[in-house]
Design a protein around this motif. Structure first.
Motif, PDB file in Angstrom:
ATOM      1  N   ARG A 167     -49.517  61.347  54.880  1.00  0.00           N
ATOM      2  CA  ARG A 167     -49.358  62.472  53.960  1.00  0.00           C
ATOM      3  C   ARG A 167     -48.013  63.147  54.211  1.00  0.00           C
ATOM      4  NH1 ARG A 167     -53.900  66.180  56.795  1.00  0.00           N
ATOM      5  NH2 ARG A 167     -52.614  66.947  58.504  1.00  0.00           N
ATOM      6  N   VAL A 168     -47.593  63.940  53.246  1.00  0.00           N
ATOM      7  CA  VAL A 168     -46.335  64.663  53.359  1.00  0.00           C
ATOM      8  C   VAL A 168     -46.468  65.728  54.450  1.00  0.00           C
ATOM      9  CG1 VAL A 168     -44.720  66.195  52.156  1.00  0.00           C
ATOM     10  CG2 VAL A 168     -45.723  64.247  50.949  1.00  0.00           C
ATOM     11  N   LEU A 169     -45.536  65.715  55.377  1.00  0.00           N
ATOM     12  CA  LEU A 169     -45.529  66.689  56.463  1.00  0.00           C
ATOM     13  C   LEU A 169     -44.936  68.015  55.999  1.00  0.00           C
ATOM     14  CD1 LEU A 169     -46.121  67.107  59.477  1.00  0.00           C
ATOM     15  CD2 LEU A 169     -43.850  66.229  59.963  1.00  0.00           C
ATOM     16  N   SER A 170     -43.863  67.926  55.219  1.00  0.00           N
ATOM     17  CA  SER A 170     -43.234  69.107  54.632  1.00  0.00           C
ATOM     18  C   SER A 170     -42.589  68.697  53.321  1.00  0.00           C
ATOM     19  CB  SER A 170     -42.160  69.665  55.571  1.00  0.00           C
ATOM     20  OG  SER A 170     -41.399  70.659  54.915  1.00  0.00           O
ATOM     21  N   ASP A 171     -42.770  69.526  52.297  1.00  0.00           N
ATOM     22  CA  ASP A 171     -42.121  69.194  51.027  1.00  0.00           C
ATOM     23  C   ASP A 171     -40.769  69.893  50.892  1.00  0.00           C
ATOM     24  OD1 ASP A 171     -42.836  71.790  50.448  1.00  0.00           O
ATOM     25  OD2 ASP A 171     -43.796  71.331  48.547  1.00  0.00           O
ATOM     26  N   ASP A 172     -40.270  70.498  51.967  1.00  0.00           N
ATOM     27  CA  ASP A 172     -38.950  71.138  51.932  1.00  0.00           C
ATOM     28  C   ASP A 172     -37.824  70.120  51.766  1.00  0.00           C
ATOM     29  OD1 ASP A 172     -40.011  73.646  52.201  1.00  0.00           O
ATOM     30  OD2 ASP A 172     -38.869  74.179  53.986  1.00  0.00           O
ATOM     31  N   ILE A 173     -38.071  68.892  52.200  1.00  0.00           N
ATOM     32  CA  ILE A 173     -37.049  67.849  52.063  1.00  0.00           C
ATOM     33  C   ILE A 173     -37.481  66.864  50.978  1.00  0.00           C
ATOM     34  CG2 ILE A 173     -38.052  66.481  53.952  1.00  0.00           C
ATOM     35  CD1 ILE A 173     -35.226  65.423  54.532  1.00  0.00           C
ATOM     36  N   GLU A 174     -36.541  66.621  50.054  1.00  0.00           N
ATOM     37  CA  GLU A 174     -36.783  65.637  48.998  1.00  0.00           C
ATOM     38  C   GLU A 174     -35.435  65.048  48.612  1.00  0.00           C
ATOM     39  OE1 GLU A 174     -38.365  65.889  44.497  1.00  0.00           O
ATOM     40  OE2 GLU A 174     -39.711  66.719  46.015  1.00  0.00           O
ATOM     41  N   ILE A 175     -35.325  63.738  48.756  1.00  0.00           N
ATOM     42  CA  ILE A 175     -34.071  63.055  48.459  1.00  0.00           C
ATOM     43  C   ILE A 175     -34.343  61.918  47.480  1.00  0.00           C
ATOM     44  CG2 ILE A 175     -32.139  61.744  49.416  1.00  0.00           C
ATOM     45  CD1 ILE A 175     -32.499  63.304  52.021  1.00  0.00           C
ATOM     46  N   HIS A 176     -33.599  61.931  46.382  1.00  0.00           N
ATOM     47  CA  HIS A 176     -33.750  60.915  45.336  1.00  0.00           C
ATOM     48  C   HIS A 176     -32.507  60.030  45.287  1.00  0.00           C
ATOM     49  CE1 HIS A 176     -37.200  62.904  43.278  1.00  0.00           C
ATOM     50  NE2 HIS A 176     -36.693  63.960  43.892  1.00  0.00           N
ATOM     51  N   PHE A 177     -32.741  58.742  45.086  1.00  0.00           N
ATOM     52  CA  PHE A 177     -31.667  57.783  44.847  1.00  0.00           C
ATOM     53  C   PHE A 177     -31.940  57.154  43.483  1.00  0.00           C
ATOM     54  CE2 PHE A 177     -32.160  58.060  49.427  1.00  0.00           C
ATOM     55  CZ  PHE A 177     -30.854  58.291  49.841  1.00  0.00           C
ATOM     56  N   VAL A 178     -31.027  57.341  42.545  1.00  0.00           N
ATOM     57  CA  VAL A 178     -31.149  56.757  41.214  1.00  0.00           C
ATOM     58  C   VAL A 178     -30.061  55.701  41.099  1.00  0.00           C
ATOM     59  CG1 VAL A 178     -31.075  57.178  38.724  1.00  0.00           C
ATOM     60  CG2 VAL A 178     -32.063  58.916  40.259  1.00  0.00           C
ATOM     61  N   GLU A 179     -30.481  54.437  41.019  1.00  0.00           N
ATOM     62  CA  GLU A 179     -29.555  53.321  40.963  1.00  0.00           C
ATOM     63  C   GLU A 179     -29.271  53.002  39.491  1.00  0.00           C
ATOM     64  OE1 GLU A 179     -30.707  50.570  44.608  1.00  0.00           O
ATOM     65  OE2 GLU A 179     -32.478  51.407  43.603  1.00  0.00           O
TER      66      GLU A 179
END
Length: 165
Positions: A147-159
């Motif tokens: 499960r997600v530990l913290s939702d403070d970090i979110e990184i997206h890579f769009v190729e």
């Protein structure tokens, strides 16, 4: 009649379309599309911010983001466009994310006041060649409890090459 299209893969054109005052509606639509799965509700308003991450110490690396916005709920969103594969994109993205996240902290501020920070990387190259999907999202994950530990970090890579294909 021939129509010339602007190449949004060029930093300047991208920043002109999405990162100038008065273009907030265009940016809002773009962010709602990219972040659709991770937003509780669609973005209704945002504010463009100074993309310079100020140095804490004289010998710190100067970081200038491509585009920085704060959403109406306080979430910060950094959008980077990268044309060449310098083979350090994941680490580079983590570095920018961490600088932006820690830049919120002010003297005497409680840690609980830190807000979610999202980085979106638009890549004009293939980063994850074994995946067919054009968008990859990373979060801080508890491997034991799945499960997600913290939702403070979110990184997206769009190729972009996968998206265009």
């Amino acid at each position: 009649m021939s129509t010339k299209l602007v190449n949004l893969r060029i930093d300047f054109a991208f920043k002109q379309l999405f990162g100038t005052k008065g273009s907030e509606d265009i940016l809002t639509g773009f962010l709602n599309a990219v972040l659709e799965k991770s937003l509780e509700a669609p973005i209704t308003s945002l504010q463009l911010e100074d993309p310079h991450l100020h140095k804490a110490y004289e010998d710190d690396k100067l970081s200038i983001l491509d585009l920085l916005a704060t959403l109406n709920n306080g979430t910060q969103v950094n959008i980077e466009i990268q044309l060449r594969n310098t083979h350090d994109m994941v680490k580079r993205s983590l570095y920018y994310w961490s600088k932006l996240y820690t830049s919120q902290m002010q003297e005497g501020m409680p840690y609980r006041a830190l807000r979610k920070t999202i980085t979106i990387n638009l890549l004009d190259f293939i980063l994850f060649s074994s995946d067919e999907e054009f968008q990859t999202t990373g979060q801080l994950w508890d491997t034991t409890k799945q499960r997600v530990l913290s939702d403070d970090i979110e990184i997206h890579f769009v190729e972009i090459p996968k998206l265009v294909k």
